[in-house]
Design a protein around this motif. Structure first.
Motif, PDB file in Angstrom:
ATOM      1  N   ALA B 258       0.838  -1.204   0.000  1.00  0.00           N
ATOM      2  CA  ALA B 258       0.000   0.000   0.000  1.00  0.00           C
ATOM      3  C   ALA B 258       0.872   1.253   0.000  1.00  0.00           C
ATOM      4  CB  ALA B 258      -0.926  -0.009   1.222  1.00  0.00           C
ATOM      5  N   GLN B 259       1.944   1.203   0.755  1.00  0.00           N
ATOM      6  CA  GLN B 259       2.846   2.356   0.830  1.00  0.00           C
ATOM      7  C   GLN B 259       3.504   2.605  -0.531  1.00  0.00           C
ATOM      8  OE1 GLN B 259       5.503   1.936   4.112  1.00  0.00           O
ATOM      9  NE2 GLN B 259       6.306   4.021   3.954  1.00  0.00           N
ATOM     10  N   ALA B 260       3.915   1.517  -1.189  1.00  0.00           N
ATOM     11  CA  ALA B 260       4.525   1.651  -2.521  1.00  0.00           C
ATOM     12  C   ALA B 260       3.512   2.220  -3.508  1.00  0.00           C
ATOM     13  CB  ALA B 260       5.036   0.288  -2.995  1.00  0.00           C
ATOM     14  N   PHE B 261       2.270   1.778  -3.368  1.00  0.00           N
ATOM     15  CA  PHE B 261       1.215   2.263  -4.269  1.00  0.00           C
ATOM     16  C   PHE B 261       1.012   3.769  -4.100  1.00  0.00           C
ATOM     17  CE2 PHE B 261      -3.201   3.315  -5.174  1.00  0.00           C
ATOM     18  CZ  PHE B 261      -3.395   2.736  -6.419  1.00  0.00           C
ATOM     19  N   VAL B 262       0.902   4.219  -2.849  1.00  0.00           N
ATOM     20  CA  VAL B 262       0.660   5.640  -2.579  1.00  0.00           C
ATOM     21  C   VAL B 262       1.870   6.474  -3.004  1.00  0.00           C
ATOM     22  CG1 VAL B 262       0.182   7.343  -0.764  1.00  0.00           C
ATOM     23  CG2 VAL B 262      -0.988   5.139  -0.743  1.00  0.00           C
ATOM     24  N   PRO B 352       2.192  -5.848  -9.115  1.00  0.00           N
ATOM     25  CA  PRO B 352       2.981  -5.589  -7.898  1.00  0.00           C
ATOM     26  C   PRO B 352       2.121  -5.291  -6.671  1.00  0.00           C
ATOM     27  CG  PRO B 352       3.075  -3.710  -9.416  1.00  0.00           C
ATOM     28  CD  PRO B 352       2.400  -4.823 -10.162  1.00  0.00           C
ATOM     29  N   TYR B 353       0.866  -4.920  -6.849  1.00  0.00           N
ATOM     30  CA  TYR B 353       0.045  -4.539  -5.692  1.00  0.00           C
ATOM     31  C   TYR B 353      -1.020  -5.586  -5.345  1.00  0.00           C
ATOM     32  CZ  TYR B 353       2.277  -0.191  -7.046  1.00  0.00           C
ATOM     33  OH  TYR B 353       3.210   0.734  -7.376  1.00  0.00           O
ATOM     34  N   SER B 354      -0.942  -6.739  -5.979  1.00  0.00           N
ATOM     35  CA  SER B 354      -1.934  -7.791  -5.738  1.00  0.00           C
ATOM     36  C   SER B 354      -1.935  -8.218  -4.263  1.00  0.00           C
ATOM     37  CB  SER B 354      -1.607  -8.992  -6.628  1.00  0.00           C
ATOM     38  OG  SER B 354      -2.475 -10.059  -6.294  1.00  0.00           O
ATOM     39  N   LEU B 355      -3.111  -8.266  -3.650  1.00  0.00           N
ATOM     40  CA  LEU B 355      -3.199  -8.625  -2.224  1.00  0.00           C
ATOM     41  C   LEU B 355      -4.127  -9.810  -1.958  1.00  0.00           C
ATOM     42  CD1 LEU B 355      -3.218  -5.088  -0.552  1.00  0.00           C
ATOM     43  CD2 LEU B 355      -1.514  -6.892  -0.258  1.00  0.00           C
ATOM     44  N   GLY B 356      -4.558 -10.473  -3.013  1.00  0.00           N
ATOM     45  CA  GLY B 356      -5.484 -11.586  -2.835  1.00  0.00           C
ATOM     46  C   GLY B 356      -4.918 -12.682  -1.926  1.00  0.00           C
ATOM     47  N   ARG B 357      -3.669 -13.050  -2.157  1.00  0.00           N
ATOM     48  CA  ARG B 357      -3.062 -14.110  -1.346  1.00  0.00           C
ATOM     49  C   ARG B 357      -2.966 -13.679   0.120  1.00  0.00           C
ATOM     50  NH1 ARG B 357       2.415 -14.680  -0.465  1.00  0.00           N
ATOM     51  NH2 ARG B 357       2.902 -13.414  -2.278  1.00  0.00           N
TER      52      ARG B 357
END
Lengths: 82, 393
Positions: B258-262, B352-357
């Motif tokens: 999330a931090q990388a995304f922002v 790179p931001y996938s969080l499903g797992r």
């Protein structure tokens, strides 16, 4: 006091029917679970009008009839002094 | 001090980092295929991470539970299944260290486990006891110097991959269901048959299949202390602490995404604070609380262990229950908030931001010993906990 403690154990420790205990029987090994040990402790507090202090609330205190008797005596005499 | 078993030249931090990199590299495949994280566990062996908490005299490095917890967080962030395997293995190692050092067979076994980097699994669950750790139906049946044990185990995490399984059972066929012992069973002493397959929402690499097995082993392999004491004095607390550390790792990795995304948003338009930034700060705050709760739990563990004669108080048991319930709940919230911050980029199963797992893995946290069950037990303990405020006058 000893007989009274044995009676309370039989009534509240949740031991399997027919189990016979002596002063030194390990109540946990005889089948007492933590839930039952809580009920046992509350019944002892009510019967002897005492309160177990936090530092005595561990498995060792409730392991056997003789351990319980020592704990109850210790709390009772401390209460008298105070 | 250079521990005897350590890999020449590499610090513990370097060895952990190396294993975490390999775990991260294969995490997606492990999850997709629902297979054991072989590469990660091989890397743990290569880095000699599987006997860290054993004392140097048997080939370990005397690592503290806080050290192990830190590694659980690092590995859990890389691959939750690999982190959980590491955690569960070390919970069994705590049990072995607690009562094995005075027994000749267990001491010898520890030395071998450290040297060969053996992997331990735990078989406490049994069909018919309703998930109660402290009850067994199966019993140890003496057979001369040896014993027989047959158990129907609906779950043994990585039961097929482990070198030894720690199984609970009643002390003898006449013992009440709660009079249990813990037996070390070696792979070649067991006939084990898989009866169900672990195909779950998350934690797919733990391979927590169901098994039925029979074992025949020397009686000296039974741990000398009653399982009632092992559970109350170390196993339950160590489980809550190490599991929580793995969950903290999952949450940390989600927050990092999330931090990388922002940050990427901010680079595109440096003049404007990205809309996700305040939410990111809130999530960051939640993660700090999780870490603080784990540190508090580890400090309480040290105090309890420094005074082994008294054993754990009800206050300690309550604190461990509270830790498990709060971290499992809050770590899920962190991952969920990270999903909200990254939006569809996190919802997608790639990128790179996938969080499903992460989301699927962390959903196991509230269920590994259900929080409702733990709260019911904690409610009982609160009836008898004594503080200055609750004392009757």
């Amino acid at each position: 006091m000893n007989q009274q403690i044995h009676d309370i154990i039989l009534a509240h420790a949740g031991l399997p029917a027919g189990v016979e205990i002596t002063d030194e029987t390990d109540l946990y090994r005889a089948g007492m679970k933590s839930f039952a040990s809580v009920q046992l402790m509350l019944a002892l507090e009510e019967a002897f009008d005492i309160e177990f202090p936090e530092e005595m609330l561990n498995r060792a205190t409730f392991r056997s009839a003789s351990a319980i008797e020592r704990a109850v005596s210790q709390i009772s005499s401390a209460t008298l002094v105070a | 001090m250079k521990p005897a078993g350590a890999v020449a030249g590499a610090s513990l931090a370097e060895r952990v980092r190396a294993a975490a990199e390999i775990a991260a590299e294969h995490a997606e495949a492990v999850d997709r295929e629902g297979r054991f994280p072989h590469e990660a566990v091989d890397a743990m062996r290569a880095g000699r991470l599987l006997a860290l908490s054993a004392p140097a005299e048997v080939g370990g490095e005397g690592a503290s539970l806080a050290d192990i917890a830190g590694i659980c967080t690092t590995l859990g962030g890389a691959c939750a299944s690999a982190g959980m395997v590491f955690a569960m293995h070390h919970i069994s190692l705590v049990n072995l260290l607690d009562c094995g050092m005075e027994s000749a067979w267990h001491r010898e076994f520890l030395t071998r486990a450290a040297s060969e980097q053996l992997l331990f699994a735990s078989s406490t669950t049994e069909a018919g006891v309703g998930g109660d750790l402290r009850q067994s139906i199966c019993a140890v049946e003496a057979d001369g110097e040896r014993f027989n044990l047959a158990k129907n185990a609906p779950v043994i995490s990585y039961g097929e991959e482990a070198d030894a399984i720690f199984a609970t059972a009643r002390r003898d066929p006449d013992a009440p269901s709660s009079d249990q012992v813990l037996c070390v069973l070696l792979k070649d002493q067991m006939e084990i048959e898989r009866v169900s397959t672990w195909d779950a929402l998350g934690m797919r690499g733990t391979c927590s299949h169901g098994f039925r097995y029979k074992a025949n082993a020397p009686q000296e392999q039974i741990l000398p202390r009653p399982f009632a004491d092992i559970a109350a004095e170390s196993m339950v607390a160590a489980s809550h602490l190490l599991w929580s550390s793995v969950w903290c790792g999952i949450a940390s990795d989600a927050l990092a995404k999330a931090q990388a995304f922002v940050t990427a948003e901010a680079r595109k338009n440096p003049a404007v604070t990205p809309p996700g930034a305040p939410k990111l700060a809130e999530t960051y705050t939640r993660l700090r609380l999780i870490e603080a709760a784990i540190r508090d739990g580890l400090a309480r563990w040290d105090v309890m262990r420094a005074n082994p004669d008294a054993g754990p108080t009800m206050g300690f048991a309550l604190a461990m229950n509270a830790l498990k319930v709060s971290v499992s709940t809050e770590a899920l919230r962190v991952v969920d908030e990270a999903l909200m911050i990254c939006g569809l980029q996190a919802y997608k199963n790639s990128g790179p931001y996938s969080l499903g797992r992460h989301l699927r893995d962390i959903h196991s946290a509230r269920l590994m010993i259900g929080n409702d069950r733990i709260l019911a037990g904690a409610g009982q303990l609160l009836l008898v906990q004594r503080t200055a405020q609750t004392r009757r006058s």
